[in-house]
Design a protein around this motif. Structure first.
Motif, short mmCIF file in Angstrom:
data_model
loop_
_atom_site.label_atom_id
_atom_site.label_comp_id
_atom_site.label_asym_id
_atom_site.label_seq_id
_atom_site.Cartn_x
_atom_site.Cartn_y
_atom_site.Cartn_z
N ILE A 19 0.83 -1.19 0.00
CA ILE A 19 0.00 0.00 0.00
C ILE A 19 0.87 1.25 0.00
N LEU A 20 0.54 2.20 -0.81
CA LEU A 20 1.28 3.45 -0.86
C LEU A 20 0.39 4.59 -0.39
N VAL A 57 -11.73 2.27 1.12
CA VAL A 57 -11.88 0.81 1.12
C VAL A 57 -12.93 0.42 0.08
N HIS A 58 -12.51 -0.33 -0.91
CA HIS A 58 -13.36 -0.67 -2.05
C HIS A 58 -14.43 -1.70 -1.68
N GLY A 59 -15.39 -1.87 -2.58
CA GLY A 59 -16.45 -2.85 -2.40
C GLY A 59 -16.11 -4.20 -3.01
N ILE A 116 -6.79 1.08 -0.26
CA ILE A 116 -6.40 -0.27 0.15
C ILE A 116 -6.87 -1.31 -0.87
N ASP A 117 -6.01 -2.25 -1.20
CA ASP A 117 -6.41 -3.46 -1.91
C ASP A 117 -6.63 -4.55 -0.86
N LEU A 118 -7.87 -4.99 -0.66
CA LEU A 118 -8.13 -6.07 0.27
C LEU A 118 -7.62 -7.39 -0.30
N THR A 119 -7.55 -8.40 0.53
CA THR A 119 -6.98 -9.69 0.11
C THR A 119 -7.73 -10.25 -1.11
N ILE A 175 -6.33 -4.19 8.33
CA ILE A 175 -5.91 -4.38 9.72
C ILE A 175 -4.44 -4.02 9.89
N ASP A 176 -3.60 -4.52 8.98
CA ASP A 176 -2.16 -4.24 9.06
C ASP A 176 -1.89 -2.74 8.93
N PHE A 177 -2.63 -2.08 8.05
CA PHE A 177 -2.44 -0.64 7.88
C PHE A 177 -2.76 0.10 9.18
N LEU A 178 -3.88 -0.22 9.81
CA LEU A 178 -4.27 0.47 11.04
C LEU A 178 -3.32 0.15 12.19
N LYS A 179 -2.83 -1.08 12.24
CA LYS A 179 -1.86 -1.44 13.29
C LYS A 179 -0.60 -0.60 13.20
N ASN A 180 -0.22 -0.24 11.98
CA ASN A 180 1.04 0.47 11.77
C ASN A 180 0.93 1.98 11.89
N LEU A 181 -0.25 2.50 12.18
CA LEU A 181 -0.37 3.93 12.42
C LEU A 181 0.39 4.31 13.68
#
Length: 383
Positions: free
Chosen positions: A74-75, A137-139, A164-167, A190-196
């Motif tokens: 993610i950028l 966050v896309h659909g 974000i690209d979800l899995t 989840i990983d993105f929010l953890k790294n804030l």
């Protein structure tokens, strides 16, 4: 896409009247030629502006995808219509009502936009915002690519944007049919929010099935989310799954039923592993007001939707999920999640405020990008 499956839109409820701007004409015969010349010059200038905006948006999307591929993830991007009040809203005491939004000239029949200069002069002071970082966050079936216009417009407003690209979505290479749970599907978020960093907050924007995804992480990380914006999205109550929500009534959406293709990679005697969409029906289902170029982009970019996350019931608490400020943006001409169903969700679980993009299909980031942008900025400014 809206995963309606076997659902019928609930009956329409009465709501407060919306203000619609109507133009009037005046003048006399002697001035008609002068106004004709002015309109002609204005039309040529607008067409030129629109072409430039479209080119810049495409360039931004391509650059975004290139950076994701090069960096392997993610950028985050570094800074680069109407309002409906709900009676008895639990959060109404926090803020004064906002003025109703209005629209101006149409960009084209399919894509009404606000003049770029109006967007850039919205008196947005980044320093006055609780957060200037918006996470998109896309659909279901979409990817980060679908937000390319929104990314470009938000960056012009000096906001920081992460898509974000979800899995198993977008350029993520994971096999969609192998996704077993909602937590696995939303792992990149989840990983993105953890790294804030400590104390950093973001505004989450979820479209379609992305509404269930942002609800899931609102329960996990309430202190990191300043606001949550649901855009034609599934907005669940605790104990509901996305399938439950769309199955409240009998299904009359023949278009949705015809569009769905269930995938059974574990065998026909096992539950479906994913849902794919008939590409020939995408325009009518998801993009009935969107430009042809965006429909072409979607037709070669959309991927199957993992089925197990659709079945998963959410566990949402008042102390976590309920502590995050929620806003809903309705799409008035939506064939995937009809407006009646959107209004039913809003009534069942009232957010702080409800907005509507009049004339938008299920994908306002394509059909009404500047209308969507205006509302995102407006919500970001609410304190």
């Amino acid at each position: 896409m809206g995963i309606c499956l076997s659902a019928e839109s609930p009956p329409r409820k009465n709501h407060s009247k919306r203000v619609i701007n109507q133009s009037t004409t005046s003048g006399n015969t002697n001035s008609s030629n002068r106004w004709s010349r002015v309109r002609s010059l204005s039309s040529r200038r607008e067409k030129f502006d629109d072409a430039m905006i479209h080119e810049h948006a495409i360039a931004a999307a391509l650059l975004f995808q290139q950076h994701q591929q090069q960096n392997g993830g993610i950028l985050p991007f570094d800074r680069s219509t109407s309002l409906r009040h709900l009676p008895g809203s639990t959060n109404s005491k926090r803020h004064n009502p906002l003025p109703r939004s209005s629209s101006t000239r149409p960009r084209s029949v399919a894509d009404p936009l606000l003049p770029p200069q109006q967007l850039l002069n919205q008196d947005l002071n980044i320093d006055e915002l609780e957060t200037s970082h918006i996470v998109l966050v896309h659909g279901g079936g979409f990817g980060a690519w679908c937000w390319y216009k929104t990314i470009a417009l938000l960056e012009e407003s000096k906001l920081k944007v992460t898509a974000i690209d979800l899995t198993g979505s977008g350029i993520d290479l994971f096999d969609t049919n192998s996704i077993k749970s909602l937590s696995q599907y939303v792992t990149p978020l989840i990983d993105f929010l953890k790294n804030l960093t400590d104390g950093e907050k973001v505004i989450l924007v979820g479209h379609d099935f992305g509404g269930s995804c942002i609800s899931y992480v609102m329960e996990l990380f309430p202190s990191k989310i300043a606001k949550a914006i649901f855009v034609a999205a599934s907005m669940l109550k605790s104990g509901q799954s996305t399938l439950d929500m769309f199955s409240q009534k009998e299904n009359t959406n023949d278009l949705m039923r015809k569009s769905q293709k269930f995938m059974y990679t574990n065998g026909n005697n096992s539950p479906p592993t994913a849902i794919d969409l008939d590409k020939t029906l995408l325009k009518d289902l998801l993009f009935n007001q969107s430009p042809p170029k965006d429909i072409a982009l979607a037709s070669v970019s959309m991927r199957p939707i993992p089925f197990p996350p659709v079945l998963e019931k959410l566990s949402l608490s008042d102390s976590n999920y309920g502590s995050v400020r929620r806003f809903y943006i309705e799409t008035g001409n939506d064939n995937a999640i009809p407006i009646d169903l959107q209004e039913w969700m809003v009534t069942e679980s009232p957010p702080e405020k409800v907005f509507r993009i009049k004339g938008s299909d299920h994908s306002p980031f394509f059909s009404k990008p500047q209308g969507l942008h205006k509302l995102l900025v407006e919500i970001a400014k609410i304190i």
